[in-house]
Each structure stands twice: as structure tokens, then as C-alpha cells.
Design a protein around this motif. Structure first.
Motif, PDB file in Angstrom:
ATOM      1  N   VAL A 106       0.812  -1.220   0.000  1.00  0.00           N
ATOM      2  CA  VAL A 106       0.000   0.000   0.000  1.00  0.00           C
ATOM      3  C   VAL A 106       0.845   1.269   0.000  1.00  0.00           C
ATOM      4  O   VAL A 106       0.317   2.363   0.182  1.00  0.00           O
ATOM      5  CB  VAL A 106      -0.959   0.005   1.213  1.00  0.00           C
ATOM      6  N   VAL A 107       2.152   1.139  -0.205  1.00  0.00           N
ATOM      7  CA  VAL A 107       3.030   2.319  -0.210  1.00  0.00           C
ATOM      8  C   VAL A 107       2.954   2.997  -1.582  1.00  0.00           C
ATOM      9  O   VAL A 107       3.231   2.368  -2.602  1.00  0.00           O
ATOM     10  CB  VAL A 107       4.482   1.920   0.106  1.00  0.00           C
ATOM     11  N   PRO A 108       2.567   4.286  -1.637  1.00  0.00           N
ATOM     12  CA  PRO A 108       2.511   4.984  -2.935  1.00  0.00           C
ATOM     13  C   PRO A 108       3.894   5.502  -3.341  1.00  0.00           C
ATOM     14  O   PRO A 108       4.523   6.252  -2.605  1.00  0.00           O
ATOM     15  CB  PRO A 108       1.543   6.141  -2.657  1.00  0.00           C
ATOM     16  N   PHE A 109       4.355   5.092  -4.529  1.00  0.00           N
ATOM     17  CA  PHE A 109       5.661   5.524  -5.016  1.00  0.00           C
ATOM     18  C   PHE A 109       5.560   6.792  -5.860  1.00  0.00           C
ATOM     19  O   PHE A 109       6.551   7.459  -6.118  1.00  0.00           O
ATOM     20  CB  PHE A 109       6.323   4.410  -5.826  1.00  0.00           C
ATOM     21  N   ASN A 110       4.358   7.079  -6.328  1.00  0.00           N
ATOM     22  CA  ASN A 110       4.073   8.301  -7.089  1.00  0.00           C
ATOM     23  C   ASN A 110       2.562   8.497  -7.042  1.00  0.00           C
ATOM     24  O   ASN A 110       1.858   7.692  -6.425  1.00  0.00           O
ATOM     25  CB  ASN A 110       4.573   8.168  -8.533  1.00  0.00           C
ATOM     26  N   SER A 111       2.065   9.520  -7.671  1.00  0.00           N
ATOM     27  CA  SER A 111       0.630   9.763  -7.665  1.00  0.00           C
ATOM     28  C   SER A 111      -0.102   8.606  -8.345  1.00  0.00           C
ATOM     29  O   SER A 111       0.001   8.414  -9.557  1.00  0.00           O
ATOM     30  CB  SER A 111       0.319  11.073  -8.400  1.00  0.00           C
ATOM     31  N   TRP A 274       5.981  11.590  -2.340  1.00  0.00           N
ATOM     32  CA  TRP A 274       6.506  11.832  -3.689  1.00  0.00           C
ATOM     33  C   TRP A 274       6.393  13.301  -4.123  1.00  0.00           C
ATOM     34  O   TRP A 274       6.706  13.643  -5.262  1.00  0.00           O
ATOM     35  CB  TRP A 274       5.783  10.957  -4.705  1.00  0.00           C
ATOM     36  N   LEU A 275       5.928  14.183  -3.247  1.00  0.00           N
ATOM     37  CA  LEU A 275       5.861  15.609  -3.580  1.00  0.00           C
ATOM     38  C   LEU A 275       7.235  16.258  -3.408  1.00  0.00           C
ATOM     39  O   LEU A 275       8.024  15.828  -2.571  1.00  0.00           O
ATOM     40  CB  LEU A 275       4.856  16.317  -2.666  1.00  0.00           C
ATOM     41  N   PRO A 276       7.519  17.304  -4.181  1.00  0.00           N
ATOM     42  CA  PRO A 276       8.808  18.014  -3.994  1.00  0.00           C
ATOM     43  C   PRO A 276       8.796  18.764  -2.665  1.00  0.00           C
ATOM     44  O   PRO A 276       7.735  19.021  -2.086  1.00  0.00           O
ATOM     45  CB  PRO A 276       8.850  18.979  -5.188  1.00  0.00           C
ATOM     46  N   PRO A 277       9.959  19.139  -2.163  1.00  0.00           N
ATOM     47  CA  PRO A 277      10.015  19.777  -0.840  1.00  0.00           C
ATOM     48  C   PRO A 277       9.418  21.174  -0.795  1.00  0.00           C
ATOM     49  O   PRO A 277       9.028  21.635   0.274  1.00  0.00           O
ATOM     50  CB  PRO A 277      11.512  19.799  -0.514  1.00  0.00           C
ATOM     51  N   LEU A 278       9.367  21.884  -1.919  1.00  0.00           N
ATOM     52  CA  LEU A 278       8.826  23.238  -1.953  1.00  0.00           C
ATOM     53  C   LEU A 278       7.859  23.382  -3.113  1.00  0.00           C
ATOM     54  O   LEU A 278       7.975  22.675  -4.126  1.00  0.00           O
ATOM     55  CB  LEU A 278       9.950  24.278  -2.083  1.00  0.00           C
ATOM     56  N   TRP A 285       9.380  19.040 -12.303  1.00  0.00           N
ATOM     57  CA  TRP A 285       9.974  18.362 -13.448  1.00  0.00           C
ATOM     58  C   TRP A 285      10.652  17.060 -13.034  1.00  0.00           C
ATOM     59  O   TRP A 285      10.811  16.153 -13.847  1.00  0.00           O
ATOM     60  CB  TRP A 285      10.998  19.274 -14.132  1.00  0.00           C
ATOM     61  N   VAL A 286      11.058  16.996 -11.782  1.00  0.00           N
ATOM     62  CA  VAL A 286      11.663  15.756 -11.270  1.00  0.00           C
ATOM     63  C   VAL A 286      10.543  14.767 -10.960  1.00  0.00           C
ATOM     64  O   VAL A 286       9.573  15.124 -10.285  1.00  0.00           O
ATOM     65  CB  VAL A 286      12.487  16.030  -9.992  1.00  0.00           C
ATOM     66  N   PRO A 287      10.629  13.532 -11.457  1.00  0.00           N
ATOM     67  CA  PRO A 287       9.556  12.551 -11.184  1.00  0.00           C
ATOM     68  C   PRO A 287       9.338  12.346  -9.692  1.00  0.00           C
ATOM     69  O   PRO A 287      10.268  12.421  -8.882  1.00  0.00           O
ATOM     70  CB  PRO A 287      10.077  11.268 -11.850  1.00  0.00           C
ATOM     71  N   LEU A 293      12.530   8.503  -3.286  1.00  0.00           N
ATOM     72  CA  LEU A 293      13.772   7.760  -3.068  1.00  0.00           C
ATOM     73  C   LEU A 293      14.822   8.631  -2.368  1.00  0.00           C
ATOM     74  O   LEU A 293      15.561   8.136  -1.503  1.00  0.00           O
ATOM     75  CB  LEU A 293      14.314   7.242  -4.403  1.00  0.00           C
ATOM     76  N   LEU A 294      14.885   9.897  -2.725  1.00  0.00           N
ATOM     77  CA  LEU A 294      15.838  10.797  -2.057  1.00  0.00           C
ATOM     78  C   LEU A 294      15.498  10.953  -0.581  1.00  0.00           C
ATOM     79  O   LEU A 294      16.395  10.969   0.282  1.00  0.00           O
ATOM     80  CB  LEU A 294      15.839  12.159  -2.749  1.00  0.00           C
ATOM     81  N   LYS A 295      14.227  11.060  -0.262  1.00  0.00           N
ATOM     82  CA  LYS A 295      13.810  11.182   1.141  1.00  0.00           C
ATOM     83  C   LYS A 295      14.095   9.896   1.904  1.00  0.00           C
ATOM     84  O   LYS A 295      14.550   9.931   3.058  1.00  0.00           O
ATOM     85  CB  LYS A 295      12.330  11.548   1.211  1.00  0.00           C
ATOM     86  N   ILE A 296      13.831   8.744   1.266  1.00  0.00           N
ATOM     87  CA  ILE A 296      14.133   7.461   1.914  1.00  0.00           C
ATOM     88  C   ILE A 296      15.625   7.357   2.185  1.00  0.00           C
ATOM     89  O   ILE A 296      16.046   6.920   3.268  1.00  0.00           O
ATOM     90  CB  ILE A 296      13.659   6.290   1.031  1.00  0.00           C
ATOM     91  N   ALA A 297      16.455   7.762   1.210  1.00  0.00           N
ATOM     92  CA  ALA A 297      17.907   7.706   1.387  1.00  0.00           C
ATOM     93  C   ALA A 297      18.347   8.613   2.539  1.00  0.00           C
ATOM     94  O   ALA A 297      19.225   8.235   3.336  1.00  0.00           O
ATOM     95  CB  ALA A 297      18.604   8.132   0.091  1.00  0.00           C
ATOM     96  N   PHE A 298      17.733   9.781   2.663  1.00  0.00           N
ATOM     97  CA  PHE A 298      18.086  10.681   3.765  1.00  0.00           C
ATOM     98  C   PHE A 298      17.759  10.043   5.113  1.00  0.00           C
ATOM     99  O   PHE A 298      18.582  10.064   6.039  1.00  0.00           O
ATOM    100  CB  PHE A 298      17.343  12.003   3.614  1.00  0.00           C
ATOM    101  N   PHE A 299      16.566   9.472   5.236  1.00  0.00           N
ATOM    102  CA  PHE A 299      16.179   8.874   6.512  1.00  0.00           C
ATOM    103  C   PHE A 299      17.008   7.631   6.817  1.00  0.00           C
ATOM    104  O   PHE A 299      17.314   7.361   7.984  1.00  0.00           O
ATOM    105  CB  PHE A 299      14.686   8.541   6.520  1.00  0.00           C
ATOM    106  N   PHE A 300      17.407   6.885   5.792  1.00  0.00           N
ATOM    107  CA  PHE A 300      18.275   5.741   6.041  1.00  0.00           C
ATOM    108  C   PHE A 300      19.635   6.196   6.550  1.00  0.00           C
ATOM    109  O   PHE A 300      20.219   5.561   7.438  1.00  0.00           O
ATOM    110  CB  PHE A 300      18.434   4.893   4.778  1.00  0.00           C
ATOM    111  N   PHE A 301      20.134   7.298   5.995  1.00  0.00           N
ATOM    112  CA  PHE A 301      21.394   7.849   6.504  1.00  0.00           C
ATOM    113  C   PHE A 301      21.248   8.237   7.981  1.00  0.00           C
ATOM    114  O   PHE A 301      22.156   8.001   8.786  1.00  0.00           O
ATOM    115  CB  PHE A 301      21.811   9.071   5.678  1.00  0.00           C
TER     116      PHE A 301
END
Length: 348
Positions: A106-111, A274-278, A285-287, A293-301
Motif C-alpha cells: 500500500v506504499v505509494p511511489f508516485n501519484s 513523492w511531492l517536492p520539498p517546496l 519536473w523531477v519525477p 527515493l531521495l527522502k528514503i535515502a536521507f532517513f536511512f542515513f
């Protein structure tokens, strides 16, 4: 995907079954590859924190180290203690790994990019993630060894304690979004800075809930400083002590799949998914899945950073934090958030 398969001449039933299996594989196969790679990343971060080099021999930059470790455990002999309950002993790691994968449905990867866009997606995740404790308890009991059994009891108490506070934290998220649907929760975070911050990454009202959720995520996945179920100093290796070969590997794969799930939930529930930060047009333009994935990578760090730097809690400190700090605070914020919404949203 169903119309595509129907266009190939399949009946609706066959197209539905084929599209469901394809969706499962599209999630499960990259996830298992990601688990192998985040183990490598985890070890690299620990090494960097300790001024070491980490894995650097097998493959370029050590990238194949996780696959070499997987091959090693695959070729080892599976040893079952003579006094163990064989059936439960073997099924426990399978339950742990399967439950870790099932929550991703049930995890949404995009809209709209979600395997099962159900209206009770958050309840489903809470229910499925709660089942992970069964694999740990079964493995500790079925081993018929006292140290794994002590670890299983610790794990049961620890997971139940922090799931209570997680439940109240998620109530705050549901109250804000007005839905249990994961896509709706992400969409409800548009411009949620209370008029102060124009973005999707910082909700002033729910920020304390995110801090508690992050710490509870560490406890729920038994990561440092809450890795008391695997405390080598007291319990040898915890509930995994009697396991070897692929049974042992399944516990590790399940643990890291759970860590990735908790990183994803941090991103989806509190930081816009999946929304942009601002709210800036060019960022769209970024999917969406790239932002996720960038947010997941940050939290994993952050997870790895904490493991490399924070010492382990004592067990009484762990229980005190869960029951005497997080539980009252989460209950208070349920009242605060519901009161704020009644005053600002529904009162008007």
C-alpha cells in the motif's frame, strides 16, 4: 495495467491476475536488491563514522560484498538444534521476511503508483507490521535455548510498547489528512506549513509527532540505540543465536526491509512522500518517485548515523521512554491536533 493486458486478448480475470503478479514483482524484486545494497551502504556509513574504509575488496568499491555474503550463507549448512521445535524453528524467519515484504503493498511511489490503493492503507500497514513480532517470538521459543527466549520476550515487550505510541501518532496524521488512504495522506500535506512555511516537508503542528515517530521507528525495528533484542553483551546474539545459513539471512533481510519501510513511512506520512520539498514549479519536473527515493535515502542515513554514534539504552530506560514519555505526549497531541482542527477547519 489491466487494460494493457486486456488489449493483448486476455479476459478481465486473467488480466487482473497478471497485472497483480507483475505489480508484486515490480515491488519485491527491486526491494530485495535494495536491501542487499543498503546493507553495503550501512556498513560504509559506519566505517566513515569510525574513520575506516569499510567493504572495498569484493567488486568495484566493494559493491558486491553483500552478494558475496549472501552466497556464503546460502552455501552453509542449515543446523537445527536437537531440542528445537523443528516446524516453528524453520517457519519463524519466513514469517519475519514475508511480513516485511507484505507491508509494501500500500506504499505509494508516485501519484496513483501503488499496488493496492485501499482506503485503509495506514491501518493495513499498522496491522501487518505488528505481525513481525510473531517471527521473533516464535524463533526465540522454538530454539529451546534460554538466551534466544529472553531476547524474544524483550522483543515482544519492546515492540508492543512502542506500537502503542505509534498508533496515537498515526491518529494525529489521520486527523490532519481526514483519511486512512496513503495517497490522500500525501496529498493532504500540500502547503501544510500553517501559512508560515510554503512547502510539503515541514508541518509545525505535527513536527513533534515526527520526532517521536522517528525514535519509535528505531525501537520498532530494533535498531541502535534500541537493539536490546540482539545485545551481544547479554544475549550472545539474541533470538538469532541458534540460526545459521539462509534462516539467519532471512532475519537480516527482514530487518533491513523493515528499516526501509520505516524510512518510507517517515517520508510519506510527514515529509510529503513523492511531492517536492517546496511549491516551486521547476521542482515538479523531477519525477515523484525520485523525490521519494531521495527522502528514503536521507532517513536511512539518519538511521545509520544514529547506530554509529549513539550508545545502547538500558532496558528500563527503553520501557520508561515508551510508557512514561511517548505515550502521554502522543495522547496529548491527539487532543491538541483534534482541537486545532476543530477550531480552524471544522469550526469555520
Amino acid at each position: 495495467m489491466i487494460p494493457v493486458f486486456e488489449g493483448w486478448g486476455m479476459s478481465y480475470e486473467a488480466a487482473w491476475a497478471t497485472s497483480t503478479i507483475a505489480g508484486i514483482l515490480l515491488i519485491a524484486l527491486p526491494l530485495m536488491l535494495a536491501v542487499a545494497m543498503v546493507i553495503y551502504v550501512d556498513r560504509k556509513i559506519w566505517a566513515a563514522m569510525a574513520l575506516r574504509r569499510g567493504p572495498n575488496v569484493v567488486g568495484p568499491f566493494g559493491l558486491l560484498q553483500s552478494f558475496a555474503d549472501g552466497l556464503k550463507v546460502f552455501l552453509q549448512e542449515t543446523i537445527i538444534p536437537s531440542a528445537a521445535n523443528k516446524g516453528l524453528f524453520l517457519i519463524a524467519p519466513i514469517i519475519t521476511f514475508t511480513v516485511a515484504l507484505a507491508a509494501w503493498a500500500v506504499v505509494p511511489f508516485n501519484s496513483g503508483a501503488v499496488l493496492a490503493d485501499i482506503n485503509v492503507g495506514l491501518l493495513y500497514i499498522l496491522a501487518v507490521s505488528s505481525l513481525g513480532v510473531y517471527g521473533v517470538v516464535m524463533s526465540g521459543w522454538a530454539s529451546n535455548s534460554k538466551y534466544p527466549f529472553f531476547s524474544a520476550m524483550r522483543a515482544a515487550a519492546q515492540m508492543i510498547s512502542y506500537e502503542v505510541s505509534i498508533g496515537f501518532i498515526l491518529i494525529c496524521v489521520v486527523l490532519w489528512a481526514g483519511s486512512f488512504n496513503m495517497n490522500a495522506i500525501v496529498v493532504a500535506q500540500r502547503g501544510h506549513g500553517l501559512g508560515i512555511v510554503n512547502g510539503f516537508f515541514f508541518n509545525l503542528l505535527l513536527f513533534p509527532m515526527w520526532v517521536m515517530f522517528l525514535i519509535s521507528s528505531l525501537a520498532e525495528t530494533a535498531r541502535a540505540p534500541f537493539d536490546l533484542t540482539e545485545a551481544e553483551s547479554e544475549l550472545v546474539a539474541g533470538y538469532q543465536t541458534e540460526y545459521s545459513s539462509m534462516s539467519f539471512a532471512l532475519f537480516w533481510l527482514g530487518e533491513y526491509a523493515n528499516v526501509l519501510l520505516m524510512c518510507t513511512l517517515n517520508a510519506v506520512l510527514f515529509f510529503g512522500g513523492w511531492l517536492p520539498p517546496l511549491e516551486i514549479g521547476i521542482l515538479y519536473w523531477v519525477p515523484g518517485f525520485v523525490w521519494l527515493l531521495l527522502k528514503i535515502a536521507f532517513f536511512f542515513f539518519v538511521f545509520s548515523w544514529i547506530k554509529a554514534t549513539v550508545p545502547r539504552f538500558r532496558y528500563d530506560q527503553l520501557m520508561r521512554l515508551g510508557w512514561k514519555v511517548f505515550l502521554p505526549l502522543s495522547l496529548a497531541f491527539v487532543v491538541l491536533v483534534s482541537g486545532w482542527l476543530m477550531f480552524t477547519r471544522y469550526g469555520a
